[in-house]
Design a protein around this motif. Structure first.
Motif, short mmCIF file in Angstrom:
data_model
loop_
_atom_site.label_atom_id
_atom_site.label_comp_id
_atom_site.label_asym_id
_atom_site.label_seq_id
_atom_site.Cartn_x
_atom_site.Cartn_y
_atom_site.Cartn_z
N PRO A 190 -12.05 -2.22 -6.45
CA PRO A 190 -12.16 -0.80 -6.76
C PRO A 190 -12.13 0.06 -5.50
CG PRO A 190 -14.07 -2.01 -7.61
CD PRO A 190 -13.19 -2.98 -6.91
N ARG A 191 -11.52 1.23 -5.60
CA ARG A 191 -11.40 2.15 -4.47
C ARG A 191 -12.72 2.85 -4.23
NH1 ARG A 191 -6.37 4.97 -3.21
NH2 ARG A 191 -7.57 5.03 -1.33
N PRO A 192 -12.97 3.30 -3.01
CA PRO A 192 -14.21 4.05 -2.74
C PRO A 192 -14.21 5.38 -3.47
CG PRO A 192 -12.77 4.04 -0.82
CD PRO A 192 -12.15 3.12 -1.82
N ALA A 193 -15.39 5.92 -3.67
CA ALA A 193 -15.53 7.19 -4.40
C ALA A 193 -14.98 8.36 -3.61
CB ALA A 193 -16.99 7.44 -4.74
N SER A 194 -14.77 8.20 -2.30
CA SER A 194 -14.30 9.29 -1.47
C SER A 194 -12.78 9.38 -1.44
CB SER A 194 -14.82 9.11 -0.04
OG SER A 194 -14.29 7.91 0.50
N PHE A 195 -12.11 8.81 -2.45
CA PHE A 195 -10.66 8.84 -2.52
C PHE A 195 -10.18 10.28 -2.68
CE2 PHE A 195 -6.96 8.81 -5.44
CZ PHE A 195 -6.04 8.34 -4.53
N LYS A 196 -9.25 10.67 -1.81
CA LYS A 196 -8.69 12.01 -1.90
C LYS A 196 -7.19 11.89 -1.94
CE LYS A 196 -12.21 14.75 0.23
NZ LYS A 196 -13.35 14.42 0.15
N GLY A 197 -6.55 12.80 -2.64
CA GLY A 197 -5.11 12.78 -2.70
C GLY A 197 -4.62 13.40 -3.98
N PRO A 198 -3.30 13.44 -4.15
CA PRO A 198 -2.75 14.11 -5.31
C PRO A 198 -3.07 13.40 -6.62
CG PRO A 198 -1.04 13.00 -4.07
CD PRO A 198 -2.29 12.91 -3.27
N ARG A 200 0.83 -1.20 0.00
CA ARG A 200 0.00 0.00 0.00
C ARG A 200 0.86 1.24 0.00
NH1 ARG A 200 -5.24 -1.02 -1.15
NH2 ARG A 200 -5.85 -2.98 -0.26
N ARG A 201 0.34 2.32 -0.55
CA ARG A 201 1.03 3.60 -0.56
C ARG A 201 0.08 4.66 -0.03
NH1 ARG A 201 4.57 0.78 -0.80
NH2 ARG A 201 6.30 0.70 -2.23
N ASN A 202 0.62 5.56 0.78
CA ASN A 202 -0.15 6.66 1.35
C ASN A 202 -0.34 7.73 0.28
OD1 ASN A 202 -1.28 8.65 2.86
ND2 ASN A 202 0.31 8.73 4.40
N THR A 203 -1.57 7.97 -0.12
CA THR A 203 -1.87 8.98 -1.14
C THR A 203 -2.68 10.13 -0.57
OG1 THR A 203 -3.83 7.74 -1.78
CG2 THR A 203 -1.82 7.32 -3.03
N HIS A 204 -2.64 10.31 0.73
CA HIS A 204 -3.46 11.33 1.37
C HIS A 204 -2.68 12.58 1.72
CE1 HIS A 204 -6.50 8.32 1.55
NE2 HIS A 204 -5.72 7.54 2.25
N ALA A 205 -1.49 12.76 1.12
CA ALA A 205 -0.66 13.95 1.32
C ALA A 205 -0.30 14.14 2.79
CB ALA A 205 -1.36 15.19 0.77
N GLU A 206 -0.05 13.05 3.49
CA GLU A 206 0.43 13.10 4.86
C GLU A 206 1.71 12.30 4.93
OE1 GLU A 206 -2.64 11.27 7.12
OE2 GLU A 206 -3.51 13.16 7.69
N SER A 207 2.55 12.66 5.87
CA SER A 207 3.73 11.83 6.08
C SER A 207 3.32 10.58 6.86
CB SER A 207 4.81 12.59 6.86
OG SER A 207 4.39 12.81 8.19
N ARG A 208 4.09 9.51 6.71
CA ARG A 208 3.74 8.25 7.36
C ARG A 208 3.71 8.39 8.87
NH1 ARG A 208 7.63 6.20 3.44
NH2 ARG A 208 9.10 6.54 5.12
N ALA A 209 4.71 9.04 9.44
CA ALA A 209 4.78 9.16 10.90
C ALA A 209 3.62 9.99 11.44
CB ALA A 209 6.11 9.79 11.30
N ARG A 210 3.31 11.09 10.77
CA ARG A 210 2.22 11.94 11.26
C ARG A 210 0.87 11.25 11.12
NH1 ARG A 210 3.00 14.42 15.01
NH2 ARG A 210 1.03 15.42 14.71
N SER A 211 0.69 10.47 10.06
CA SER A 211 -0.61 9.82 9.91
C SER A 211 -0.78 8.72 10.97
CB SER A 211 -0.77 9.24 8.50
OG SER A 211 0.16 8.21 8.28
N ARG A 212 0.30 8.04 11.34
CA ARG A 212 0.19 7.03 12.40
C ARG A 212 -0.22 7.68 13.71
NH1 ARG A 212 4.90 4.89 10.12
NH2 ARG A 212 6.18 5.91 11.70
N LYS A 213 0.35 8.84 14.00
CA LYS A 213 0.00 9.54 15.25
C LYS A 213 -1.38 10.18 15.14
CE LYS A 213 4.76 10.30 16.48
NZ LYS A 213 5.80 11.24 16.85
N ALA A 214 -1.74 10.64 13.94
CA ALA A 214 -3.02 11.30 13.76
C ALA A 214 -4.18 10.33 13.92
CB ALA A 214 -3.08 11.98 12.40
N ILE A 215 -3.99 9.07 13.54
CA ILE A 215 -5.07 8.08 13.68
C ILE A 215 -5.45 7.93 15.14
CG2 ILE A 215 -5.61 5.62 13.46
CD1 ILE A 215 -3.90 5.67 10.89
N ALA A 216 -4.46 7.76 16.01
CA ALA A 216 -4.73 7.63 17.44
C ALA A 216 -5.36 8.91 17.99
CB ALA A 216 -3.44 7.30 18.18
#
Length: 132
Positions: free
Chosen positions: A118-126, A19-35
């Protein structure tokens, strides 16, 4: 006896499962942001229940309050993009920008993309605007 995978089979599996993060967030920040987001939703629920309890207690003047359950403010993580989808979209966006020639998708990538859900319609990213 276990059958070993060929390099081509391994590559198709990687295109499907990685998987690749396509939400314009860094990996470390997204891990902390989820919690943090999960904690914020639980905190909002507790505050709403406390406010409902205080209103009911004030209205009933000390009687046993019957509190209606407050709705939970939910948050769900949007799953990351599969590597096969990510690579195909990257090749397409490079072609549209004029950076590369026509996207030449390998047979392994085509095979992996056919198997993708197929990805959900709410896909956001670059890479949101997919001409497919």
């Amino acid at each position: 006896m276990k059958r070993f995978l060929t390099p081509q089979e391994k590559k198709v599996l990687r295109y499907e499962k990685d998987r690749r993060n396509t939400h314009a967030e860094s990996r470390a920040r997204s891990r902390k942001a989820i919690a943090k987001r999960k904690a914020l939703t639980h905190r909002a629920l507790r505050h709403a229940q406390d406010a409902a309890t205080a209103r009911a207690a004030a209205m009933l003047d000390g009687a046993d309050p019957l509190i209606r359950k407050t709705a939970r403010n939910t948050w769900c993580k949007i799953p990351d993009a599969a590597l096969g989808d990510y690579v195909a979209r990257t090749l397409q966006s490079r072609f549209l920008r004029g950076t590369n020639g026509a996207p030449q998708m390998s047979a392994l990538l085509r095979k992996a993309r056919r198997k993708l859900v197929p990805r959900p319609a709410s896909f956001k990213g670059p890479l949101q605007d997919d001409p497919d």
